[in-house]
Design an enzyme around this catalytic site. Structure first.
Site, mmCIF file in Angstrom:
data_model
loop_
_atom_site.group_PDB
_atom_site.id
_atom_site.type_symbol
_atom_site.label_atom_id
_atom_site.label_comp_id
_atom_site.label_asym_id
_atom_site.label_seq_id
_atom_site.Cartn_x
_atom_site.Cartn_y
_atom_site.Cartn_z
ATOM 1 N N THR A 144 0.826 -1.198 0.000
ATOM 2 C CA THR A 144 0.000 0.000 0.000
ATOM 3 C C THR A 144 0.866 1.256 0.000
ATOM 4 O OG1 THR A 144 -1.597 1.275 1.285
ATOM 5 C CG2 THR A 144 -0.237 -0.220 2.524
ATOM 6 N N SER A 179 -1.608 3.482 10.354
ATOM 7 C CA SER A 179 -2.551 2.600 11.061
ATOM 8 C C SER A 179 -1.855 1.263 11.255
ATOM 9 C CB SER A 179 -3.827 2.384 10.234
ATOM 10 O OG SER A 179 -3.582 1.453 9.180
ATOM 11 N N LYS A 185 1.606 -4.034 6.429
ATOM 12 C CA LYS A 185 2.137 -4.064 5.051
ATOM 13 C C LYS A 185 3.627 -3.681 5.038
ATOM 14 C CE LYS A 185 -1.843 -4.690 2.660
ATOM 15 N NZ LYS A 185 -2.123 -5.505 1.473
HETATM 16 N N1 USQ Z 1 -11.341 9.994 4.343
HETATM 17 C C1 USQ Z 1 -12.219 11.067 4.540
HETATM 18 N N2 USQ Z 1 -13.538 10.790 4.669
HETATM 19 C C2 USQ Z 1 -14.052 9.521 4.589
HETATM 20 C C3 USQ Z 1 -13.169 8.445 4.376
HETATM 21 C C4 USQ Z 1 -11.822 8.724 4.265
HETATM 22 O O1 USQ Z 1 -11.801 12.229 4.614
HETATM 23 O O2 USQ Z 1 -15.266 9.367 4.715
HETATM 24 C C5 USQ Z 1 -9.891 10.246 4.180
HETATM 25 C C6 USQ Z 1 -9.036 9.456 5.134
HETATM 26 O O3 USQ Z 1 -8.912 10.124 6.383
HETATM 27 C C7 USQ Z 1 -7.735 9.349 4.354
HETATM 28 C C8 USQ Z 1 -8.188 9.286 2.894
HETATM 29 O O4 USQ Z 1 -9.524 9.806 2.895
HETATM 30 O O5 USQ Z 1 -6.958 10.497 4.537
HETATM 31 C C9 USQ Z 1 -8.186 7.896 2.291
HETATM 32 O O6 USQ Z 1 -8.975 7.059 3.110
HETATM 33 P P1 USQ Z 1 -9.513 5.628 2.614
HETATM 34 O O7 USQ Z 1 -10.408 5.108 3.695
HETATM 35 O O8 USQ Z 1 -10.026 5.708 1.233
HETATM 36 O O9 USQ Z 1 -8.144 4.803 2.523
HETATM 37 P P2 USQ Z 1 -7.293 4.008 3.610
HETATM 38 O O10 USQ Z 1 -7.931 3.871 4.937
HETATM 39 O O11 USQ Z 1 -5.921 4.578 3.605
HETATM 40 O O12 USQ Z 1 -7.261 2.544 3.036
HETATM 41 C C10 USQ Z 1 -7.610 2.206 1.697
HETATM 42 C C11 USQ Z 1 -7.822 0.711 1.642
HETATM 43 C C12 USQ Z 1 -6.509 0.020 2.006
HETATM 44 C C13 USQ Z 1 -5.414 0.522 1.079
HETATM 45 C C14 USQ Z 1 -5.309 2.027 1.141
HETATM 46 C C15 USQ Z 1 -4.319 2.609 0.171
HETATM 47 O O13 USQ Z 1 -8.858 0.323 2.524
HETATM 48 O O14 USQ Z 1 -6.693 -1.377 1.928
HETATM 49 O O15 USQ Z 1 -4.170 -0.037 1.445
HETATM 50 O O16 USQ Z 1 -6.579 2.590 0.815
HETATM 51 S S1 USQ Z 1 -3.453 4.003 0.844
HETATM 52 O O17 USQ Z 1 -4.444 4.948 1.385
HETATM 53 O O18 USQ Z 1 -2.667 4.602 -0.195
HETATM 54 O O19 USQ Z 1 -2.632 3.517 1.920
#
Ligand code: USQ
Length: 383
Positions: A144, A179, A185
């Site tokens: 990731t 997290s 990962k």
């Molecule tokens: N966010 C908001 N509002 C929401 C949901 C999320 O502002 O309602 C923000 C989060 O705080 C974060 C960003 O949007 O800053 C991305 O959040 P996300 O929930 O889309 O992504 P994340 O939790 O990081 O995890 C997802 C997948 C995970 C993958 C990752 C890629 O669930 O399996 O590894 O995206 S990355 O984000 O590049 O690490």
């Protein structure tokens, strides 16, 4: 090619399996339904039902004439995984068999422990099964972009040349995840790098950003073949969540200031990237790290895009900055390289208004099933 897909029931695993099978590869999927079980346990079920893996494979065979072999098994059970690897003799293994939710991993001790055990255990068992039964096999592992965190310098593709006291060496790029899920990962990458160095494993580690999308070439609009589409706070990724919120008339839940920048990609591009990695295997003793995303946005920019797409089809979308349940930088430098997959031939499907409108139109068909109780964040990073 003989391809084994671990985590073949998932949001990415199932579309990947169909895509490889449609191209004529010999595909076997393995899954133990961990994500389906956690979804039930946490009231985070997907927007519409998905048939189980056996039924999905039967349906795919009936509609596409290609067989996908299904093994319902836990990759944490070494004897089962070893048997499957021995039986199938894979030339490539695509390893998605991990608990993928950052919020779930931060929910409490049991969830943290389950994430750590499952993710590291599945990777460790995969490494050993390959070393013992398919040492030439190319392991394509889903990492990731979150492994890197949000450093105040440019993010390279996996490695950093360091000069110290007049001497130089290339190291894994420094990683500081936000997290426990993302940290598993990081640990996976270290584990893989160790076995690459010592045992000559062949590994591509894909640093993927948040994915959005619902449809791929193989679903042909048949909902029963579509991946599990989550909009809850546990499994839903931000773009998918925002589109459902827009349709349900819930103000888009921008966490904190909304300046969080990430690299995003369309589900169709995940399939392309994994196929490109498989078609260009690395040598024994090589760990290749590819940054897998196509565009960078802040959360505020995503909200504005969803607002504009909504306006196109007469939906008035509100945006609300709510208290951030996570501990993360909300206003930061972010510049991540993502050239290597383009060099291998990736042709990005960008996040156009048409793409968002099309997804929204699909969500509208399921509007009655949207449960607003699943939308607001239920997990806080600091308990
Ligand atoms: N966010 C908001 N509002 C929401 C949901 C999320 O502002 O309602 C923000 C989060 O705080 C974060 C960003 O949007 O800053 C991305 O959040 P996300 O929930 O889309 O992504 P994340 O939790 O990081 O995890 C997802 C997948 C995970 C993958 C990752 C890629 O669930 O399996 O590894 O995206 S990355 O984000 O590049 O690490």
């Amino acid at each position: 090619m003989r391809i084994l897909i671990l985590g073949g029931d998932g949001y990415l695993g199932w579309p990947t399996a169909m895509s490889f099978a449609a191209q004529g590869h010999d595909v076997c999927v393995v899954d133990n339904y961990l994500r389906r079980n956690i979804a039930r346990e946490t009231s985070s079920e997907a927007l519409f039902d998905n048939p189980n893996l056996v039924d999905r494979a039967a349906l795919f065979e009936a509609t596409h004439g290609k067989r996908i072999r299904v093994e319902i098994a836990d990759c944490n059970d070494y004897r089962s995984l070893e048997r499957i690897v021995r039986d199938t003799g894979p030339e490539a293994v695509v390893h998605y068999a991990e608990q993928p939710s950052a919020p779930y991993s931060m929910r409490g001790f049991d969830e943290a422990r389950r994430t750590l055990d499952n993710n590291l255990g599945a990777t460790f068992n995969t490494v050993w099964a390959l070393l013992q039964h398919a040492p030439e096999c190319h392991l394509i592992k889903l990492g990731t972009m979150g492994e890197y965190g949000t450093p105040n310098i440019d993010i390279e593709e996996g490695w950093l040349d360091v000069e110290h006291n007049g001497r130089r060496q290339k190291f894994l790029y420094p990683r500081q995840a936000g997290s426990l899920y993302h940290t598993t990962k990081v640990l996976d990458t270290d584990l893989l790098w160790f076995y690459v160095r010592t045992h000559g494993l062949r590994v591509t580690d894909l640093m993927q950003g948040p994915v959005y999308g619902i449809d791929t070439a193989e679903t042909r609009g048949d909902q029963r073949l579509m991946p599990n589409f989550h909009y809850d706070d546990i499994f839903g990724t931000v773009v998918n969540r925002f589109l459902v919120q827009a349709v349900a008339g819930i103000p888009l839940t921008v966490y904190g200031k909304g300046g969080q920048t990430r690299g995003y990609l369309n589900l169709k591009d995940t399939l392309q990237c994994v196929a490109l990695a498989a078609a260009h295997p690395v040598k024994r003793g090589e760990l290749r790290i590819l940054n897998q995303f196509t565009e960078q946005f802040t959360v505020n920019q995503l909200a504005a895009r969803v607002q504009a797409a909504g306006a196109r089809i007469g939906i008035d979308v509100a945006v609300k900055n709510i208290e951030n349940p996570r501990k993360e930088a909300e206003d930061h430098y972010y510049n991540a390289k993502h050239q290597a997959l383009l060099d291998l031939g990736l042709e990005p499907h960008l996040m156009t208004e048409e793409v968002l409108v099309e997804m929204m139109q699909h969500v509208i068909r399921h509007k009655a099933a949207i449960d607003p109780r699943k939308v607001l964040p239920r997990v806080r990073w600091n308990g």
